[in-house]
Write a protein that holds these residues in place. Sequence first.
Motif, mmCIF file in Angstrom:
data_model
loop_
_atom_site.group_PDB
_atom_site.id
_atom_site.type_symbol
_atom_site.label_atom_id
_atom_site.label_comp_id
_atom_site.label_asym_id
_atom_site.label_seq_id
_atom_site.Cartn_x
_atom_site.Cartn_y
_atom_site.Cartn_z
ATOM 1 N N THR A 1 0.850 -1.181 0.000
ATOM 2 C CA THR A 1 0.000 0.000 0.000
ATOM 3 C C THR A 1 0.884 1.228 0.000
ATOM 4 O OG1 THR A 1 -1.689 -1.166 1.269
ATOM 5 C CG2 THR A 1 -1.824 1.232 1.220
ATOM 6 N N SER A 2 0.508 2.237 -0.781
ATOM 7 C CA SER A 2 1.303 3.460 -0.808
ATOM 8 C C SER A 2 0.944 4.331 0.372
ATOM 9 C CB SER A 2 1.057 4.228 -2.114
ATOM 10 O OG SER A 2 -0.261 4.707 -2.150
ATOM 11 N N ARG A 3 1.906 5.145 0.813
ATOM 12 C CA ARG A 3 1.678 6.016 1.955
ATOM 13 C C ARG A 3 0.646 7.089 1.665
ATOM 14 N NH1 ARG A 3 7.585 7.259 4.662
ATOM 15 N NH2 ARG A 3 7.909 5.202 5.556
ATOM 16 N N ASP B 1 2.377 14.990 -4.918
ATOM 17 C CA ASP B 1 2.166 13.860 -4.035
ATOM 18 C C ASP B 1 3.097 12.736 -4.449
ATOM 19 O OD1 ASP B 1 -1.422 14.343 -3.917
ATOM 20 O OD2 ASP B 1 0.169 15.181 -2.681
ATOM 21 N N ASP B 2 3.827 12.176 -3.486
ATOM 22 C CA ASP B 2 4.704 11.048 -3.749
ATOM 23 C C ASP B 2 4.097 9.816 -3.104
ATOM 24 O OD1 ASP B 2 7.405 12.178 -4.895
ATOM 25 O OD2 ASP B 2 6.781 13.541 -3.309
ATOM 26 N N GLU B 3 3.963 8.763 -3.880
ATOM 27 C CA GLU B 3 3.428 7.528 -3.350
ATOM 28 C C GLU B 3 4.583 6.605 -3.002
ATOM 29 O OE1 GLU B 3 0.464 5.741 -5.726
ATOM 30 O OE2 GLU B 3 -0.935 7.411 -5.526
ATOM 31 N N VAL B 4 4.788 6.402 -1.706
ATOM 32 C CA VAL B 4 5.866 5.554 -1.231
ATOM 33 C C VAL B 4 5.265 4.259 -0.710
ATOM 34 C CG1 VAL B 4 7.774 5.333 0.386
ATOM 35 C CG2 VAL B 4 7.283 7.553 -0.660
ATOM 36 N N SER B 5 5.644 3.156 -1.302
ATOM 37 C CA SER B 5 5.109 1.862 -0.896
ATOM 38 C C SER B 5 5.766 1.404 0.400
ATOM 39 C CB SER B 5 5.357 0.825 -1.994
ATOM 40 O OG SER B 5 4.725 1.216 -3.194
ATOM 41 N N THR B 6 4.955 0.887 1.313
ATOM 42 C CA THR B 6 5.423 0.435 2.617
ATOM 43 C C THR B 6 4.863 -0.951 2.910
ATOM 44 O OG1 THR B 6 5.439 2.715 3.425
ATOM 45 C CG2 THR B 6 5.524 0.981 5.083
ATOM 46 N N THR B 7 5.698 -1.828 3.446
ATOM 47 C CA THR B 7 5.251 -3.172 3.773
ATOM 48 C C THR B 7 5.921 -3.653 5.047
ATOM 49 O OG1 THR B 7 4.930 -5.401 2.869
ATOM 50 C CG2 THR B 7 7.045 -4.366 2.445
ATOM 51 N N VAL C 1 1.378 -9.764 4.724
ATOM 52 C CA VAL C 1 2.122 -8.514 4.644
ATOM 53 C C VAL C 1 1.150 -7.375 4.868
ATOM 54 C CG1 VAL C 1 3.550 -7.025 3.227
ATOM 55 C CG2 VAL C 1 3.751 -9.490 2.995
ATOM 56 N N SER C 2 1.355 -6.614 5.934
ATOM 57 C CA SER C 2 0.502 -5.460 6.171
ATOM 58 C C SER C 2 1.187 -4.218 5.665
ATOM 59 C CB SER C 2 0.206 -5.314 7.672
ATOM 60 O OG SER C 2 1.383 -5.055 8.380
ATOM 61 N N ALA C 3 0.421 -3.160 5.416
ATOM 62 C CA ALA C 3 0.994 -1.930 4.877
ATOM 63 C C ALA C 3 0.442 -0.746 5.633
ATOM 64 C CB ALA C 3 0.666 -1.800 3.393
#
Length: 311
Positions: free
Chosen positions: A5-7, A41-47, A24-26
């Motif tokens: 999921t993106s931030r 807007d920057d979409e940073v993926s986090t896992t 895997v949660s985000a």
Amino acid sequence: MASITSRSAASRSAASRSEASPSVSASAASTRPTSVGSKQDDEVSTTRFTNVQDLFNVINCTPGDFLVVTHVSPSCFAEIERERDKRRRKFRFRRYDSSSQTLLITIPGDLHEQLHGGIYDKFTNQLARTGREDRWKSIRTATRQAQQGHPGGSEGQGDSTGGPKPERDPPGAWPTLVIEAGASESLAELHNDMRWWFSTSDHQVKIVLLVKFQRTGGVITLEKWEEESPGPPRPGATTTCHASLQQPVLRQAINITRDPTTNPVSYNVTSGALVFGFRLLFLRDPGPGEGDFVMSVPELEDYAKYIWTQL
């Protein structure tokens, strides 16, 4: 398969978030870094890390060049590193911090590699033209650690790095020049990278160039950071103590803006040529025929033109 999921996806519904795989949660948080003269807007993926295979699956489907992985213990990091090398995966460890158990991963696609490589190659080509290539060591993406005893502590890999010979020739020596690039990585996170290089190297890194690509608005932002002390050392102060007081200073901020309304498409550079000071690069005064590295405005325009072919 694991999901990411993106931030910037905080506005999505709870029902949508619940569809993610439980392995895997985000996390989701809004990120709005501000660049020089523009905002996006920057979409940073986090896992969240669970196991190596799930992480590799996440990396395979990450849309950008940057991934934040949480809950990575030192032993898990060592396992990730072993499997990366064993499987010959090309992603890089931008930075790992054992205290927060956070791993930042660079996923080097064509766009990312040209953002930093296009400038670093121009620099090394200029060295070759002036006969100085044998006085420079390209460290590239070699890992540098904050302390001995891997995998604990903190370590990172730059995008393009290098330093002078013989001063920075020994294995493990810190570079004087670091170039870090980001497309999906926010400018705020790039600033964290910059601070890490200066502080973790004990101020042996002298120049950090940040390259931020912003598809929205058609802007490439270059920020050249150096360090300076707040004033002259006080009487009796040690050199080490005075060095620890140094703070990052933004020396240059250059925007290269794409204008699609012209025929052909044009690229407008604000704030002039990019300059790397010779003394900071080579840790000495320039000799006859030596001087600062300069990437001219026309060269920056050509650089930006090529970057846009990588989309």
